[in-house]
Design a protein around this motif. Structure first.
Motif: not given
Length: 134
Positions: A2-4, A6-7, A14-15, A17-18, A20-21, A35
């Motif tokens: 999940t983004q969380s 990974l963060g 996670f925001q 990460i979003q 970046y994505e 990463f």
């Protein structure tokens, strides 16, 4: 992952990460390295779908060196199968096989197929008849 998660692994929300994505934020080389470590993949994993000529001929700014994609550089992915995503996925799948005997048989089969394919390529790709006349 999940983004969380990974963060958490790289010390970001996670925001972030979003962003970046989605491409809102550029990813620097050190962040890309973080990463890759968190995802347990080589950095080249993120470039596997990039066309082989995408980086060639683009000089490094202010250094007067040759382009990234030229032969002999670490970015010459076509010459080094060990840094391709396919190799990583194959190795992970191979080592998921718990039965030693099965894994060894698959190993021997792949070596044999590779040897035949390599021999055919060296022979001009001509199909050769077997000793049985096939």
């Amino acid at each position: 992952m999940t983004q969380s998660k990974l963060g958490d692994a790289v010390g970001l929300t996670f925001q972030q990460i979003q962003k970046y994505e989605r491409g809102s934020n550029r990813i620097g080389s050190s962040r890309l390295y973080e990463f890759a470590k968190a995802l347990d993949v080589p950095v080249s994993f993120f470039f596997d779908e990039m066309p082989s000529n995408a980086l060639s001929g683009r000089p490094m700014s202010g250094r007067g060196r040759k382009g990234f994609g030229e032969a002999g550089t670490p970015f010459d992915q076509e010459k080094d199968p060990l840094i391709k995503r396919e190799t990583l996925e194959l190795m992970r799948a191979y080592y998921k096989i718990r039965e030693d005997r099965v894994r060894k048989r698959i190993f021997e089969m792949v070596k044999a197929v590779g040897a035949v394919s390599h021999a055919a390529a060296l022979g001009g790709g001509k199909h050769r008849r077997s000793a049985h006349g096939d």
